[in-house]
Design a protein around this motif. Structure first.
Motif, PDB file in Angstrom:
ATOM      1  N   SER A  48       0.671  -1.567  -0.158  1.00  0.00           N
ATOM      2  CA  SER A  48       0.102  -0.182  -0.257  1.00  0.00           C
ATOM      3  C   SER A  48       0.725   1.428  -0.519  1.00  0.00           C
ATOM      4  O   SER A  48       0.576   2.365  -0.535  1.00  0.00           O
ATOM      5  CB  SER A  48      -0.917  -0.045   1.236  1.00  0.00           C
ATOM      6  N   TYR A 134      -0.655 -12.694   4.164  1.00  0.00           N
ATOM      7  CA  TYR A 134      -1.444 -11.763   4.633  1.00  0.00           C
ATOM      8  C   TYR A 134      -1.371 -12.659   6.253  1.00  0.00           C
ATOM      9  O   TYR A 134      -1.046 -11.783   6.706  1.00  0.00           O
ATOM     10  CB  TYR A 134      -2.541 -11.251   3.987  1.00  0.00           C
ATOM     11  N   HIS A 138       0.624 -10.745   9.207  1.00  0.00           N
ATOM     12  CA  HIS A 138      -0.244 -10.512  10.613  1.00  0.00           C
ATOM     13  C   HIS A 138       0.406 -10.927  11.782  1.00  0.00           C
ATOM     14  O   HIS A 138       0.232 -10.218  12.733  1.00  0.00           O
ATOM     15  CB  HIS A 138      -1.729 -10.726  10.137  1.00  0.00           C
ATOM     16  N   THR A 259      -4.698  -1.359   9.417  1.00  0.00           N
ATOM     17  CA  THR A 259      -3.512  -0.844   8.748  1.00  0.00           C
ATOM     18  C   THR A 259      -2.782  -1.723   7.868  1.00  0.00           C
ATOM     19  O   THR A 259      -2.226  -1.270   7.463  1.00  0.00           O
ATOM     20  CB  THR A 259      -2.515  -0.095  10.218  1.00  0.00           C
ATOM     21  N   THR A 260      -3.722  -2.232   7.053  1.00  0.00           N
ATOM     22  CA  THR A 260      -3.118  -3.537   6.372  1.00  0.00           C
ATOM     23  C   THR A 260      -3.711  -3.482   5.174  1.00  0.00           C
ATOM     24  O   THR A 260      -5.206  -3.421   5.564  1.00  0.00           O
ATOM     25  CB  THR A 260      -2.916  -5.322   6.811  1.00  0.00           C
ATOM     26  N   LYS A 261      -3.469  -3.461   3.687  1.00  0.00           N
ATOM     27  CA  LYS A 261      -4.796  -3.573   2.671  1.00  0.00           C
ATOM     28  C   LYS A 261      -4.791  -4.910   2.652  1.00  0.00           C
ATOM     29  O   LYS A 261      -3.986  -6.279   2.563  1.00  0.00           O
ATOM     30  CB  LYS A 261      -3.469  -3.234   1.740  1.00  0.00           C
ATOM     31  N   ARG A 262      -6.097  -4.694   2.786  1.00  0.00           N
ATOM     32  CA  ARG A 262      -6.805  -6.475   2.063  1.00  0.00           C
ATOM     33  C   ARG A 262      -7.852  -6.503   0.397  1.00  0.00           C
ATOM     34  O   ARG A 262      -7.319  -5.512  -0.416  1.00  0.00           O
ATOM     35  CB  ARG A 262      -7.600  -7.023   3.195  1.00  0.00           C
ATOM     36  N   ALA A 267      -6.228  -0.195   3.064  1.00  0.00           N
ATOM     37  CA  ALA A 267      -5.230  -0.156   4.277  1.00  0.00           C
ATOM     38  C   ALA A 267      -5.328   1.302   4.845  1.00  0.00           C
ATOM     39  O   ALA A 267      -5.122   2.390   4.493  1.00  0.00           O
ATOM     40  CB  ALA A 267      -3.711   0.025   4.455  1.00  0.00           C
TER      41      ALA A 267
END
Length: 366
Positions: A48, A134, A138, A259-262, A267
């Motif tokens: 991201s 991920y 994570h 705060t992580t792009k999925r 994000a």
């Protein structure tokens, strides 16, 4: 160096930090000049934000709260252990399946050593320079962030090891969830959501009889989706029925997911995620824990471009650890015009000056 959305990256820009592959190898080296193909590949890999070189910010240092060696070793350990546990037939254990407890103790010693070597370490975004799966990235993020909070709480080294292991393995049950549900790009159906929720109990059952693994690690997996008001799962327990370790992990798990792009959403930046955490303070999460978390998070990460109510805009170049939401800004523009000589503004001293925008998007001051 400056932190910028991958969507604003342009050919000719140079990377200021290495990008690592899933196996911990350097995918793109520092100082490499980006082209359109590289930018597309990074976007496709779920990156991201990237760090870009800027001659006006050459002296800016982005601290790593854990070393590259620790990151690579920990990701390798998490990846291997998840795959080993995934391949074990349900209900069977034996000498043919390696135990994971010893390697996790060693991993946690490395993480704790790195974190305790930096007394003022802040929670920084960690998933910016890796294209790892991920679930593995994570798990490492939650492990590191939670351990850092445990240090701030004054936990002993033995307590930190258990807390960190619980954090690293909190989602182990997802290794048994069908991939088409785990990686579904859209909203889960009711049946799929109920299946996904089973990962907490599955993780508990996978870990509770693991040789030399503290039982509390299994309970962290079991309880990390329980919430203060009883609205969580799988058992709907509340308040003091939830172990403090699981409360910390649940809080950090939510933050890192935001705060992580999925696949199904972009994000968030830290200040946006923290606002949502505060919305759940006292109902979903312990108010004291949310406050402690905010005090350890670099809400505006170093390298981030911000706009201020003074009409100035610039880049965060340092964090005030005693007041992380009031960083030091190097001003690069005034009223939309480039300043010939950049200068710094310490927001912890200029209290009337507030951040009102990030990456040219207006926000409410945190």
């Amino acid at each position: 160096m400056r932190l910028m959305p991958i969507s604003t990256a342009r050919p000719g820009m140079r990377l200021a930090k290495k990008i690592f592959s899933e196996e911990g190898l350097v995918l793109l080296a520092e100082n490499v000049e980006l082209d359109a193909r590289m930018i597309r590949r990074l976007t496709d890999c779920g990156i991201s934000y990237i760090y870009i070189k800027d001659p006006r910010l050459e002296d800016t240092v982005i601290p790593d709260i854990v070393s590259e060696d620790t990151m690579r070793n920990a990701l390798k350990e998490i990846r291997q252990s998840f795959r080993q546990m995934m391949d074990r037939p349900n209900g069977r254990r034996g000498v043919t399946y390696p135990y994971i407890s010893k390697s996790y103790y060693n991993m946690m010693n490395m993480v704790i050593d790195d974190l305790t070597a930096h007394e003022d370490a802040m929670i920084m975004l960690m998933n910016l320079n890796s294209v790892d799966h991920y679930l593995y990235q994570h798990s490492l993020n939650v492990c590191v962030y939670t351990t850092l909070l445990g240090i701030a709480e004054g936990y002993s080294r033995d307590e930190l090891r258990v807390l960190g292991m619980g954090a690293a393995l909190h989602d182990i049950g997802k290794s048994k969830i069908p991939a088409d549900v785990l990686k579904k790009p859209g909203k889960l159906s009711n049946d799929e959501y109920e299946l996904m929720k089973l990962h907490a109990e599955i993780g508990y059952r996978m870990l509770k009889d693991e040789p030399n693994m503290p039982l509390l690690v299994a309970h962290c997996a079991f309880q990390h989706h329980e919430r203060l008001d009883g609205s969580g799962y799988p058992r709907g327990i509340s308040g003091n029925e939830i172990h403090d370790y699981a409360k910390w992990i649940g809080l950090v798990d939510s933050y890192d997911a935001m705060t992580t792009k999925r696949i199904y959403r972009a994000a968030m930046l830290p200040h946006q995620a923290i606002e949502l955490m505060y919305a759940g303070s006292g109902t979903l999460y312990e108010q004291r824990m949310v406050q402690q978390f905010r005090d350890k998070v670099a809400i505006y990460p170093i390298g981030l471009t911000v706009q201020m109510n003074s009409g100035e805009s610039g880049v965060v170049v340092d964090i005030n650890s005693a007041c992380p939401h009031r960083p030091i800004i190097r001003v690069l523009e005034e009223g939309g015009s480039v300043v010939p000589s950049p200068y710094e503004v310490d927001l912890s001293k200029q209290l009337s000056t507030m951040i009102v925008g990030v990456n040219n998007e207006i926000i409410e001051a945190v």
